[in-house]
Design a protein around this motif. Sequence first.
Motif, PDB file in Angstrom:
ATOM      1  N   MET A  81       0.396   3.391  -6.282  1.00  0.00           N
ATOM      2  CA  MET A  81       1.809   3.138  -6.066  1.00  0.00           C
ATOM      3  C   MET A  81       2.612   3.785  -7.187  1.00  0.00           C
ATOM      4  O   MET A  81       2.792   3.206  -8.258  1.00  0.00           O
ATOM      5  N   THR A  82       3.067   5.017  -6.969  1.00  0.00           N
ATOM      6  CA  THR A  82       3.848   5.719  -7.984  1.00  0.00           C
ATOM      7  C   THR A  82       5.214   5.053  -8.129  1.00  0.00           C
ATOM      8  O   THR A  82       5.791   4.546  -7.172  1.00  0.00           O
ATOM      9  N   GLY A  83       5.706   5.054  -9.367  1.00  0.00           N
ATOM     10  CA  GLY A  83       7.016   4.481  -9.632  1.00  0.00           C
ATOM     11  C   GLY A  83       7.008   3.008  -9.984  1.00  0.00           C
ATOM     12  O   GLY A  83       8.072   2.403 -10.136  1.00  0.00           O
ATOM     13  N   TRP A  84       5.809   2.426 -10.139  1.00  0.00           N
ATOM     14  CA  TRP A  84       5.723   1.002 -10.426  1.00  0.00           C
ATOM     15  C   TRP A  84       5.418   0.711 -11.901  1.00  0.00           C
ATOM     16  O   TRP A  84       5.065  -0.411 -12.259  1.00  0.00           O
ATOM     17  N   GLU A  85       5.569   1.719 -12.769  1.00  0.00           N
ATOM     18  CA  GLU A  85       5.333   1.473 -14.189  1.00  0.00           C
ATOM     19  C   GLU A  85       6.359   0.483 -14.740  1.00  0.00           C
ATOM     20  O   GLU A  85       7.523   0.478 -14.356  1.00  0.00           O
ATOM     21  N   ASN A  86       5.894  -0.353 -15.675  1.00  0.00           N
ATOM     22  CA  ASN A  86       6.773  -1.261 -16.421  1.00  0.00           C
ATOM     23  C   ASN A  86       7.582  -2.200 -15.534  1.00  0.00           C
ATOM     24  O   ASN A  86       8.713  -2.562 -15.865  1.00  0.00           O
TER      25      ASN A  86
ATOM     26  N   GLN B  23       5.529  -3.689   7.892  1.00  0.00           N
ATOM     27  CA  GLN B  23       6.571  -2.663   7.937  1.00  0.00           C
ATOM     28  C   GLN B  23       6.017  -1.385   7.336  1.00  0.00           C
ATOM     29  O   GLN B  23       5.565  -1.363   6.185  1.00  0.00           O
ATOM     30  N   SER B  24       6.047  -0.321   8.115  1.00  0.00           N
ATOM     31  CA  SER B  24       5.575   0.970   7.627  1.00  0.00           C
ATOM     32  C   SER B  24       6.610   1.566   6.684  1.00  0.00           C
ATOM     33  O   SER B  24       7.802   1.617   7.001  1.00  0.00           O
ATOM     34  N   VAL B  25       6.157   2.006   5.540  1.00  0.00           N
ATOM     35  CA  VAL B  25       7.023   2.685   4.574  1.00  0.00           C
ATOM     36  C   VAL B  25       6.129   3.487   3.647  1.00  0.00           C
ATOM     37  O   VAL B  25       5.084   3.003   3.205  1.00  0.00           O
ATOM     38  N   THR B  26       6.502   4.715   3.378  1.00  0.00           N
ATOM     39  CA  THR B  26       5.685   5.599   2.551  1.00  0.00           C
ATOM     40  C   THR B  26       6.021   5.409   1.083  1.00  0.00           C
ATOM     41  O   THR B  26       7.167   5.603   0.669  1.00  0.00           O
ATOM     42  N   ASN B  27       5.014   5.012   0.305  1.00  0.00           N
ATOM     43  CA  ASN B  27       5.138   4.874  -1.148  1.00  0.00           C
ATOM     44  C   ASN B  27       6.424   4.145  -1.538  1.00  0.00           C
ATOM     45  O   ASN B  27       7.280   4.683  -2.236  1.00  0.00           O
ATOM     46  N   ALA B  28       6.550   2.909  -1.096  1.00  0.00           N
ATOM     47  CA  ALA B  28       7.763   2.127  -1.346  1.00  0.00           C
ATOM     48  C   ALA B  28       8.014   1.962  -2.838  1.00  0.00           C
ATOM     49  O   ALA B  28       7.100   1.659  -3.612  1.00  0.00           O
ATOM     50  N   SER B  29       9.243   2.151  -3.240  1.00  0.00           N
ATOM     51  CA  SER B  29       9.639   1.874  -4.622  1.00  0.00           C
ATOM     52  C   SER B  29       9.639   0.368  -4.825  1.00  0.00           C
ATOM     53  O   SER B  29       9.682  -0.404  -3.857  1.00  0.00           O
TER      54      SER B  29
ATOM     55  N   THR C 266       0.849  -1.189   0.000  1.00  0.00           N
ATOM     56  CA  THR C 266       0.000   0.000   0.000  1.00  0.00           C
ATOM     57  C   THR C 266       0.887   1.242   0.000  1.00  0.00           C
ATOM     58  O   THR C 266       2.104   1.148   0.244  1.00  0.00           O
ATOM     59  N   PRO C 267       0.309   2.411  -0.233  1.00  0.00           N
ATOM     60  CA  PRO C 267       1.117   3.631  -0.159  1.00  0.00           C
ATOM     61  C   PRO C 267       1.673   3.925   1.225  1.00  0.00           C
ATOM     62  O   PRO C 267       2.511   4.820   1.364  1.00  0.00           O
ATOM     63  N   ILE C 268       1.226   3.189   2.254  1.00  0.00           N
ATOM     64  CA  ILE C 268       1.700   3.471   3.605  1.00  0.00           C
ATOM     65  C   ILE C 268       2.451   2.305   4.241  1.00  0.00           C
ATOM     66  O   ILE C 268       2.891   2.413   5.377  1.00  0.00           O
ATOM     67  N   GLY C 269       2.608   1.200   3.538  1.00  0.00           N
ATOM     68  CA  GLY C 269       3.349   0.110   4.142  1.00  0.00           C
ATOM     69  C   GLY C 269       3.259  -1.195   3.389  1.00  0.00           C
ATOM     70  O   GLY C 269       2.587  -1.310   2.357  1.00  0.00           O
ATOM     71  N   VAL C 270       3.961  -2.204   3.911  1.00  0.00           N
ATOM     72  CA  VAL C 270       3.995  -3.551   3.346  1.00  0.00           C
ATOM     73  C   VAL C 270       3.511  -4.529   4.410  1.00  0.00           C
ATOM     74  O   VAL C 270       4.011  -4.524   5.536  1.00  0.00           O
ATOM     75  N   ASN C 271       2.528  -5.343   4.055  1.00  0.00           N
ATOM     76  CA  ASN C 271       2.004  -6.368   4.947  1.00  0.00           C
ATOM     77  C   ASN C 271       2.173  -7.735   4.290  1.00  0.00           C
ATOM     78  O   ASN C 271       2.042  -7.864   3.069  1.00  0.00           O
ATOM     79  N   ALA C 272       2.441  -8.741   5.092  1.00  0.00           N
ATOM     80  CA  ALA C 272       2.567 -10.107   4.571  1.00  0.00           C
ATOM     81  C   ALA C 272       2.083 -11.080   5.638  1.00  0.00           C
ATOM     82  O   ALA C 272       2.165 -10.797   6.840  1.00  0.00           O
ATOM     83  N   ALA C 273       1.556 -12.197   5.188  1.00  0.00           N
ATOM     84  CA  ALA C 273       1.059 -13.209   6.134  1.00  0.00           C
ATOM     85  C   ALA C 273       1.197 -14.590   5.537  1.00  0.00           C
ATOM     86  O   ALA C 273       1.133 -14.769   4.309  1.00  0.00           O
TER      87      ALA C 273
END
Length: 386
Positions: free
Chosen positions: A165-170, A111-117, A90-97
């Motif tokens: 999610m900006t920056g995820w093109e191509n 893990q909280s992260v803003t707009n992860a590349s 998400t634009p505010i973090g990464v979740n996994a289960a």
Amino acid sequence: MALRGTNQEFGRPYNRRIVLESVRLHGPTTRGEIAKRVGLTVQTVSTIVRELEEQRYLVSFRENPKGRGLPPTMLRINTDGGFAIGVHITPIGVNAALIDLSGDVVASLHQSVTNASPADAFEIVGAMAPKLIRRKPKGRMLGIGMALPGPFGVDSMSFVGPTTMTGWENVAIRERLAELTGLPAFLETDMAAAALGEQLYGLGKHFSEYYYLYLGVGLGGALVHEGQVMRGAWGNAGEIGHIPVVPGGEPCPCGNRGCLERYVSLDAYRRAKTSEADWLKTVAPIFRNAITTIENLFDPETVVLGGLASAGLLDRMAELAADLPNSIAARRDRATPRVVVARGGEHSVLRGAAALAVSSVLSPRFGQMFTGERERDILDGRGIAA
């Protein structure tokens, strides 16, 4: 949802999934009950069950006798028969289960992260996956599914604004994910994944025709028809957040003005910088009109409200639906409220993402979407590239 098997020769893999789905929905159950539900002979069901037991997807047992004679052999899903990893970016973090075959969350990480590349996100996922797998070191890993905000493959909307999610093109996401983890990898929009998670592990046992309204950073949704999540021609059906609702309203990053998610979304709540009660009072008319629009478009049994919002906020939003405008859903014979809150909770997206992998075992209807070339293009990453 009516599960029906087929007697055609090529239908054996489908029948296998049908039997598993019947056990998941109705278990503990018997071979005879399965045969009646899916329209197959007891002999055919018994043959499939024997195979599934050998592969550890099903477990048989007998209950304690309550009278004369032995009770029938019962069947249930083997919870430890297989596992899958669900990932939500998400634009505010990464979740996994790590999810087992019954849909239960074995372990989860955030893990909280803003707009992860892409590089940052894959680094995080690459660290999370082994930690999750170590929770079941001897478990059979069926695959990994990733969910991302949509829409996919729309230049003017997919990677623009705070809800995407900006920056995820191509980015060849599926290939990168498979290479990173060594597992079969799948991809879906987060709103469709949440709807799938709810269908498989939440209210899906009670409804076959409903609209899942996903309140996340943005706003989206998915129509569930006969138990199947409808995805549209390019996998982007349900982007209700970009329906203009306020003429000349707030500018939206998509290029339009007054889009619904500019008013009803977690991002809108954050930008409002006011109390929850005041925000709900402000957006109530817009939210009620959105529900009415959904009802008139899709004629669902109910609108299921879920997503990333807290359970408390979802409950209070559902309360706003106590006084909805008139629509085709205002029927005298209604057996359920027009709006209900999802039961899948905060892990619905992760369960749905994991189910992309598990679907080859558990969900016959969802598995059908992988048969077409267009669907494969959408899900393997080519549909996300610009």
